[in-house]
Design a protein around this motif. Sequence first.
Motif, PDB file in Angstrom:
ATOM      1  N   CYS A  32      33.527  24.551 -13.895  1.00  0.00           N
ATOM      2  CA  CYS A  32      33.927  25.164 -12.627  1.00  0.00           C
ATOM      3  C   CYS A  32      33.967  24.081 -11.552  1.00  0.00           C
ATOM      4  CB  CYS A  32      32.950  26.271 -12.239  1.00  0.00           C
ATOM      5  SG  CYS A  32      33.364  27.021 -10.642  1.00  0.00           S
ATOM      6  N   CYS A  35      30.866  25.453  -8.759  1.00  0.00           N
ATOM      7  CA  CYS A  35      29.436  25.520  -9.123  1.00  0.00           C
ATOM      8  C   CYS A  35      29.077  24.573 -10.255  1.00  0.00           C
ATOM      9  CB  CYS A  35      29.035  26.948  -9.469  1.00  0.00           C
ATOM     10  SG  CYS A  35      29.626  27.513 -11.073  1.00  0.00           S
ATOM     11  N   GLN A  37      29.351  24.821 -13.469  1.00  0.00           N
ATOM     12  CA  GLN A  37      28.929  25.306 -14.782  1.00  0.00           C
ATOM     13  C   GLN A  37      30.047  25.099 -15.803  1.00  0.00           C
ATOM     14  OE1 GLN A  37      28.853  29.650 -15.795  1.00  0.00           O
ATOM     15  NE2 GLN A  37      28.962  29.891 -13.576  1.00  0.00           N
ATOM     16  N   CYS A  68      34.995  29.395 -12.345  1.00  0.00           N
ATOM     17  CA  CYS A  68      34.298  30.352 -13.208  1.00  0.00           C
ATOM     18  C   CYS A  68      34.487  31.744 -12.607  1.00  0.00           C
ATOM     19  CB  CYS A  68      32.810  30.012 -13.309  1.00  0.00           C
ATOM     20  SG  CYS A  68      31.872  30.359 -11.802  1.00  0.00           S
ATOM     21  N   CYS A  71      32.476  32.215  -9.129  1.00  0.00           N
ATOM     22  CA  CYS A  71      33.049  31.560  -7.945  1.00  0.00           C
ATOM     23  C   CYS A  71      34.396  32.175  -7.579  1.00  0.00           C
ATOM     24  CB  CYS A  71      33.190  30.062  -8.188  1.00  0.00           C
ATOM     25  SG  CYS A  71      31.609  29.195  -8.263  1.00  0.00           S
ATOM     26  N   ARG A 147      24.654  31.758 -11.401  1.00  0.00           N
ATOM     27  CA  ARG A 147      24.834  30.345 -11.087  1.00  0.00           C
ATOM     28  C   ARG A 147      23.532  29.629 -10.742  1.00  0.00           C
ATOM     29  NH1 ARG A 147      29.410  30.855  -6.651  1.00  0.00           N
ATOM     30  NH2 ARG A 147      27.912  32.445  -5.985  1.00  0.00           N
TER      31      ARG A 147
HETATM   32 ZN   LIG Z   1      31.644  28.497 -10.501  1.00  0.00          ZN
END
Ligand SMILES: [Zn+2]
Length: 229
Positions: A32, A35, A37, A68, A71, A147
Amino acid sequence: MRPVVKGPAPQPEYKPYGDALDDLAAQLGLFCSYCEQPITHAPEIEHVQPKSLEAGLEFSWENFLLGCKSCNTVKGNTPVDVTLVGFPDMDNTFRGLDFHSDGKISIKMGLEEDQTELMSATVRLIKLHRHPSEPAAQDRPTRRDKRAELRRDVWEVATYVLGRYQADGTIADLIAEHLAPAKGFFSVWMTVFADHPEMLNRFIDAFPGTARDCFNEDGQSQARPGGRL
Ligand SMILES: [Zn+2]
């Protein structure tokens, strides 16, 4: 937030925009853009300017990042003035945020006032400050928003692995080229290994599309050329 380089558009437009997923993933890795991830299923094209508001930008590489579900959902159709918000493909967004062991994110101290405002706007837009310990309900994650928990979990892994690395330098490759990219959260690894420049440079190389010019030869962040921080 990992600063990235998307490079020139591989094709003039993507219609439908979902056709850009493979090119974005090849350039940035499946993380992402906000964030950090790893996106293990169903990556989503993130329109920096909402596609519903800016029809001309719906199919444009310049307007794409990878998002993601959390987000993308949080940001939704919020109108974005890119002159007022820090973005990972325009700025050194790593330089603007601090990551903490409990999974919290804060604006880095000591920035110039306009830089603080840019990063504050970024955090508000994506609600990256959400954390289970926040007193106000609107500052806590929804049930599906993991998250902060994921960030904290990766921090724990990175801290454990740092100890192992300090005892046995031969596992550097394993950490930088396999474990860190599998776990994601570039900024967590960069923070936990801050005292080990050789590892910082490995992380920068191991996460595809990281903006090399946002870091010096010791892996320390520096102002992005042409960026606002
Ligand atoms: Zn994200």
